[in-house]
Each structure stands twice: as C-alpha cells, then as structure tokens.
Design an enzyme around this catalytic site. Structure first.
Site, PDB file in Angstrom:
ATOM      1  N   CYS A 133       0.842  -1.211   0.000  1.00 52.50           N
ATOM      2  CA  CYS A 133       0.000   0.000   0.000  1.00 52.50           C
ATOM      3  C   CYS A 133       0.872   1.253   0.000  1.00 52.50           C
ATOM      4  CB  CYS A 133      -0.913  -0.020   1.223  1.00 52.50           C
ATOM      5  SG  CYS A 133      -1.913   1.467   1.353  1.00 52.50           S
ATOM      6  N   CYS A 136      -0.459   4.111   2.191  1.00 57.09           N
ATOM      7  CA  CYS A 136      -0.259   3.915   3.635  1.00 57.09           C
ATOM      8  C   CYS A 136       1.203   4.124   4.033  1.00 57.09           C
ATOM      9  CB  CYS A 136      -0.655   2.507   4.055  1.00 57.09           C
ATOM     10  SG  CYS A 136      -2.131   1.875   3.291  1.00 57.09           S
ATOM     11  N   ASP A 137       2.120   3.592   3.248  1.00 59.62           N
ATOM     12  CA  ASP A 137       3.516   3.508   3.688  1.00 59.62           C
ATOM     13  C   ASP A 137       4.488   4.414   2.933  1.00 59.62           C
ATOM     14  OD1 ASP A 137       2.690   1.532   5.437  1.00 59.62           O
ATOM     15  OD2 ASP A 137       3.048  -0.077   3.995  1.00 59.62           O
TER      16      ASP A 137
END
Ligand code: NAP
Length: 297
Positions: A133, A136-137
């Site tokens: 992701c 997200c990261d």
C-alpha cells in the site's frame, strides 16, 4: 440474536453502497467489516475517473460513503464474518466476536486482498521494506529508493505517488508494456526520477533486518529501501464455500452478476469475477445487489 433485514458482509464501496440503497428503501441493515471500513479504495491516492467528481482521495471517498450510510441509520460493526448458515427462514451470520446476526438476505461484498509475489523473505520483510500500500507507507520512503512491481493501474498510480516522495522509483513489470492507462504511463515517463524496468520479474528479495535489494530474473540487482507490490488482488471467499458456489479461482459464481447459487444470498463488487474492476462498477454492483435483495424479499 440481533435481527436485520439485510446483513452486508464487507464495507468497501460495493458493500456500503448496497447498505445505503437498502437503508434508503427503509430496511434494517447491518454491515460487517473484518479489516478497515473502505476496502481497497483507501489504498488509492487519487480517484479521477469517478463521474462528476473531479478528484478525490480513496480515504476521503470511503469516509464520505461511511458517513452517508451512518446518516441513514446504518450500523457498521468491525467484526469478521466467519460463517453464513441457513436458519430455515433466512440466514445466520456468525462473527469472530462470537456474535450471531439473523437476516432475510445477505449480500457478500468481501472484495479482494492484495496478491503477494510469494517469494522467500517477502512476508518476513512486510513493514521492513515490503509493502502492499503506497498510500499507507509511502511517506516512510521520503528521499529513498523504492521499486514498484506491477503493470496495472494500481502500480502506475503507486509509482506516480511515490515519485513525488522518493529519490528514485523503479517501476518493474514482467511484460514489455503496461496494462494500465496510457495517460498514466505518459505522466510517469515525464518524471526524471522514474525508471521503467520492463520484461523483468523479481526473483529474489534480499534483506536481513530490512529490505536491502531485489534481484531480477535477468540478473540485474537493484538496491532499494522499499518494494511496493502491486500485482493485483485475490478474493477471500473461503468461508462461504459451504453455502455458495465458488469458481476455480475462489470467486463467487454468478450467472447474472448478482445472484449466487444460494437463495437470498447476493454478491457485489470484486468478490465475483468481472471484466472491469472499478469504483464505478463496485458501487453499481452494490446498488443492484440491494435492489434485487429487496425485490425478492
Ligand atoms: P491488475 O490490473 O490485475 O494488474 C496486475 C498487474 O500485476 C498486471 O500487470 C500483471 O501482469 C501483474 N502481475 C500479476 N501477477 C504477477 C506476478 N506474480 N509477478 C509480477 N507481476 C504480476 O491489478 P491492479 O493494478 O491492482 O488493478 C485492479 C483493478 O483496479 C483494475 O481494473 C484497475 O484499472 C483498477 N484500478 C483503478 C484505479 C483508479 O481508477 N483510480 C486505481 C487502481 C486500480 P500482466 O499484465 O502480465 O498480467
């Protein structure tokens, strides 16, 4: 046991849209979600192809849809459905919180989860260099070197997102051309810090405490801090296999895109095999599933 007219399993765009339509028609609806409300769309940095919405982020889209459902009196519970069993009149859904809910109809909208490369070290290095992701990261890789693997729109969007953060982005794809939108490929080709690595597959992920490098099947070694795997999604319908027919890849079988092999169990979204997996088709599926369920109650 709490009783509902409809239990929706999965709170992604398909499931939440199904809930919204059933709620607006006056039905009592419970939506169950085992992970995070919003489903796959929360991984999308920018959505630019949803009609009449110029641009919205995936997390904002999910938040708005959740609010819309809750404003209509919808109940969303963070519980993982573990089984769906016939109770004579309808269906009983059991969850990992030892709860049971009965419903006249059930809508399966469990979507799909990111597919792994299934390479040694991959799972061990998740959170230590390997990610599924970018939204997200991605921020952990500011000014670092990353690779994205995949040739679809997810990989292209991920590479575009990461190009604004990272020092360098390798975009690795096993074919000699990308499957995703040409406009995105064009945008990427304008970025100085993006390198296309085509006709190549990752054969080794190397790292002890943290990802150190990846080795390609052509022998090339890339020293990277992060690897974003974007090689598609797989369904997660195992728990339903006793009650609805699945195809050989684990997708819920349906002749018309909405009915399953079980009476008053419907499917919506990526849990079934479909040509076009898009936000627009997911919400369309949700609306059709809810409307069909209501008509047949
Ligand atoms: P996808 O379109 O199925 O693409 C998966 C890619 O991964 C393909 O290029 C495939 O290669 C490659 N791949 C599969 N297994 C592999 C393996 N083991 N090793 C290396 N490469 C592998 O999946 P997606 O990109 O996640 O997109 C899913 C759907 O969501 C698509 O319909 C897409 O258009 C949509 N989407 C839309 C948006 C948006 O509009 N905002 C954003 C993201 C995704 P091959 O090409 O060789 O098969």
């Amino acid at each position: 046991m709490e009783k509902y007219d409809i239990v929706v399993i999965g709170a992604g765009p398909a499931g939440l849209t199904a809930a919204l339509y059933a709620l607006r028609a006056g039905y009592k609806v419970l939506t169950l979600e085992g992970k995070a409300v919003g489903g796959q769309i929360v991984n999308s940095t920018k959505i630019k192809n949803y009609p009449a919405v110029i641009e919205i982020s995936g997390p904002d889209f999910a938040k708005n849809l959740r609010t819309q459902v809750e404003n209509h009196g919808g109940i969303i519970k963070l519980e993982k459905a573990e089984s769906v069993i016939s109770n004579g009149e309808g269906w009983t859904v059991k969850t990992d919180m030892d709860e049971e809910y009965s419903a006249a109809a059930v809508i399966l909208a469990t979507g799909a989860t990111p597919r792994a490369l299934d390479l040694p070290n991959e799972e061990r290095l998740v959170g230590r260099g390997v990610s599924y992701c970018a939204t997200c990261d991605g921020n952990f890789y500011k000014d670092k070197i990353v690779a994205v693997n995949g040739g679809g729109n997810t990989a292209l969007y991920d590479a575009l997102y990461l190009a604004d953060l990272a020092k360098k982005v390798y975009l690795i794809h096993r074919r000699d051309e990308f499957r995703g939108d040409k406009a995105l490929v064009e945008q990427l080709s304008q970025k100085d810090n993006v390198e296309f690595v085509l006709s190549a597959q990752i054969s080794k992920i190397v790292g002890d405490e943290h990802l150190e490098k990846i080795i390609l099947d052509n022998g090339r070694e890339l020293t990277v801090d992060g690897l974003f795997v974007a090689v598609g999604y797989k369904p997660q319908n195992e728990i339903f296999k006793e009650v609805v027919a699945l195809d050989e890849d684990g997708y819920i079988k349906t002749e018309d895109g909405v009915h399953t092999s079980a009476k008053r169990i419907y499917v919506a979204g990526d849990a079934r095999k479909k040509e076009l997996k898009q936000l627009t088709t997911a919400v369309s599926d949700g609306a059709i599933a809810a409307t069909t369920a209501i008509q047949e109650m």
